[in-house]
Structure formats: structure tokens, C-alpha cells
Write an enzyme that holds these catalytic residues in place. Structure first.
Site, PDB file in Angstrom:
ATOM      1  N   HIS A   1       2.260   4.694  -2.668  1.00  0.00           N
ATOM      2  CA  HIS A   1       2.445   6.348  -2.744  1.00  0.00           C
ATOM      3  C   HIS A   1       3.303   6.658  -3.236  1.00  0.00           C
ATOM      4  O   HIS A   1       3.240   7.298  -3.733  1.00  0.00           O
ATOM      5  CB  HIS A   1       1.636   6.471  -1.468  1.00  0.00           C
ATOM      6  CG  HIS A   1       0.326   5.993  -0.627  1.00  0.00           C
ATOM      7  ND1 HIS A   1      -0.899   6.584  -1.422  1.00  0.00           N
ATOM      8  CD2 HIS A   1       0.116   5.479   0.259  1.00  0.00           C
ATOM      9  CE1 HIS A   1      -1.558   6.337  -0.400  1.00  0.00           C
ATOM     10  NE2 HIS A   1      -1.478   5.566   0.827  1.00  0.00           N
TER      11      HIS A   1
ATOM     12  N   HIS B   1       0.327  -0.727  -0.559  1.00  0.00           N
ATOM     13  CA  HIS B   1       0.152  -0.003   0.234  1.00  0.00           C
ATOM     14  C   HIS B   1       0.685   1.169  -0.032  1.00  0.00           C
ATOM     15  O   HIS B   1       0.666   1.767  -0.661  1.00  0.00           O
ATOM     16  CB  HIS B   1      -0.989  -0.150   1.178  1.00  0.00           C
ATOM     17  CG  HIS B   1      -1.495   1.023   2.004  1.00  0.00           C
ATOM     18  ND1 HIS B   1      -3.032   1.391   1.444  1.00  0.00           N
ATOM     19  CD2 HIS B   1      -1.642   2.687   1.898  1.00  0.00           C
ATOM     20  CE1 HIS B   1      -4.016   2.415   1.465  1.00  0.00           C
ATOM     21  NE2 HIS B   1      -2.139   2.727   2.064  1.00  0.00           N
ATOM     22  N   GLU B   2       1.515   1.635   1.150  1.00  0.00           N
ATOM     23  CA  GLU B   2       2.761   2.221   0.763  1.00  0.00           C
ATOM     24  C   GLU B   2       4.020   2.291   0.069  1.00  0.00           C
ATOM     25  O   GLU B   2       4.121   3.891  -0.472  1.00  0.00           O
ATOM     26  CB  GLU B   2       4.064   2.229   2.492  1.00  0.00           C
ATOM     27  CG  GLU B   2       2.913   2.415   3.669  1.00  0.00           C
ATOM     28  CD  GLU B   2       1.896   3.515   3.672  1.00  0.00           C
ATOM     29  OE1 GLU B   2       2.898   4.161   3.177  1.00  0.00           O
ATOM     30  OE2 GLU B   2       1.148   3.296   4.346  1.00  0.00           O
TER      31      GLU B   2
HETATM   32 ZN    ZN Z   1      -1.911   4.851   2.183  1.00  0.00          ZN
END
Ligand code: ZN
Length: 285
Positions: A71, A67-68
């Protein structure tokens, strides 16, 4: 004091574990192996519960990391440097070094994480339902599917600095063209959600008597409130400091003193009485 441990680099981005992560890693493995899987899948032996628990915990943290990374990789594509990714007690955080240049870039960076979580939710759920999949694999995969779905939904709460709050800020920023104003409102909404979490936590403790869960919810609310306040302060600070040169704020008037001046007189007559900290030592003009 070093509070994080570097475990490697992905695309040049240092991946770190904060010391608080170990607490949650143990807690999650223990809850999965000791409570969740024994309750949902009774009849396995202890060793299997621990193996499945550890396997699920590893994939859970890998999901948070991905998830990170979503980004971070989007940030790099938008030419915004990423300092590091740190996993800590409340999940993960990608330290993005500055604000994106445009609302569009902000939106793409913010949405990339939840999109990865949604994708993972789909992949885990499908894998868990493959015909012939052993139950010891199907159960953790189904669990990871649900957890990633919750991760995406939780992060999309529209309060800054959650991902959903960043999406909100991008929208406000696009509308008003004013990043500070957009951040102010997005972080106010963020603080609103933080207080809702704190109230929910209090409710859990007072109404249902589940003290640990309630305390946890309160902690999340408290953390979100701090994060919302801090992120707004950072934007204010950056705005206050931008465009100002060192020469704008330097002391322009330095008293001159003679090179023969004795230091005790300099201290007593100039520094202590005058409060000045800057002197030019002049010799014959
Ligand atoms: Zn996030």
C-alpha cells in the site's frame, strides 16, 4: 504516553510496533509451537517446535509488513505521503496522510496490499512444495502460503476501511464523482460486515461454546465498526474544514478597553459578565 516503538525505516517510512503487537506476537508463536505444529506434525522434539513456531511467526509478521509496504509504496508513487506503518494486535496499518487524488489512485493503493499477499501465498506454497524440502521447512512454508491467501481474502471484504472497501469506494467515487457520498456507502457496507462479524462471534460462543474464538471475532467486528465510523467522520471533517480560512471564523468584533482599566474591573465587568475573551487595548484611540 508513547504506545509504539520505532524499529526502523523503509524508503523513509517509519516502521513501528504498537504495544498491543507484543500480545499477538506471543500468542501466535505460542499457538504455533504449542498447538498447531504438534497437532499437524507429531513426533518432533520441543526445541524444534519452538524454533519452527518462532520462524513461522517472524515470516507471518514480515508478510503483514510487506502487505502494508505494498500500500505504502503505491501511495508514494501516487504522491500521497505515508506517515508510518504500524503493526498492532489486529495486523498492520499504513497511515496514509490524506485521501488519494482520484478514484484510480485510490484503487491502485488499495489493491496493492492484497496483491502482495497473493504473491506471497504463491511463493510460500511453491517453496513448500519444492522436492527434497525438509518437513521442518515445508510445513511452515505451506502454513504461510495458506495464511497469506486468507490475509488477501479477508482484506478484500468489501467494507470500508478494509482494502476491499476502499476498492468499493473507488468504484462508487468514480461513478458519482462524490468522495463523501462514496465514503458514506462504503463505510455503511463496512459496518454491515462488522455486525456480521459480531453476530458470528456470538454464534461461536452460544452455539459451539468456543468462547475465546468467539470473543476474538466479536473484537474484530467491534474494531471494524469503529474504524468505519471514524473514517467517515474524518472525511466529513476534512470536507467541512477545507477551503475555510482562519479569517473566516475569527472573531471580528473585539471590544476596546482602555489601557488604564484595572484588571479586577476587566474581569468583573467585561470577562465574567460579557463572556468575551478578546479585547483590544486602545490608548487615545
Ligand atoms: Zn491492506
Amino acid at each position: 504516553m508513547r504506545t509504539s516503538i520505532l524499529i526502523g525505516k523503509i524508503k523513509g517510512i517509519p516502521i513501528q510496533l504498537h504495544i498491543s503487537w507484543f500480545l499477538i506476537a506471543i500468542l501466535i508463536t505460542w499457538t504455533l509451537a504449542g498447538a498447531y505444529f504438534p497437532a499437524t506434525n507429531p513426533g518432533w522434539n520441543q526445541a524444534l517446535y519452538w524454533m519452527v513456531g518462532a520462524f513461522t511467526a517472524v515470516l507471518f509478521f514480515a508478510s503483514v509488513l510487506l502487505h502494508e509496504l505494498g500500500h505504502s509504496i503505491m501511495a508514494l508513487r501516487e504522491k500521497v505521503p505515508v506517515k508510518n506503518i504500524t503493526l498492532f494486535v489486529f495486523g498492520g496499518v499504513a497511515q496514509i496522510s490524506r485521501e488519494p487524488d482520484s478514484p484510480g489512485a485510490e484503487f491502485r493503493i488499495a489493491i496493492a496490499g492484497p496483491l502482495i499477499s497473493l504473491l506471497l501465498a504463491g511463493v510460500f506454497t511453491l517453496l513448500g512444495r519444492l522436492p527434497g524440502m525438509a518437513i521442518a521447512l515445508a510445513a511452515p512454508l505451506a502454513y504461510l502460503g495458506t495464511v497469506n491467501l486468507i490475509l488477501a481474502a479477508f482484506n478484500l471484504i468489501p467494507g470500508f476501511p478494509m482494502d476491499g472497501g476502499r476498492v468499493l469506494r473507488a468504484a462508487l467515487w468514480k461513478r458519482s464523482g462524490d468522495l463523501r457520498h462514496a465514503t458514506l456507502w462504503a463505510s455503511r457496507v463496512g459496518r454491515g460486515f462488522a455486525f456480521i462479524f459480531i453476530l458470528l462471534g456470538l454464534g461461536q460462543i452460544l452455539l459451539t461454546g468456543s468462547f475465546i474464538n468467539g470473543l476474538w471475532t466479536i473484537f474484530i467486528g467491534w474494531f471494524l465498526n469503529n474504524a468505519a465510523q471514524n473514517s467517515y467522520q474524518q472525511v466529513l471533517m476534512r470536507e467541512a474544514l477545507s477551503g475555510i480560512k482562519a479569517s473566516n471564523i475569527m472573531l471580528q468584533q473585539c471590544q476596546t478597553v482602555s489601557g488604564d482599566l484595572m484588571l479586577d474591573r476587566l474581569v468583573n465587568d467585561y470577562i465574567l459578565t460579557g463572556g468575551q475573551r478578546c479585547f483590544l487595548v486602545a490608548d487615545q484611540g
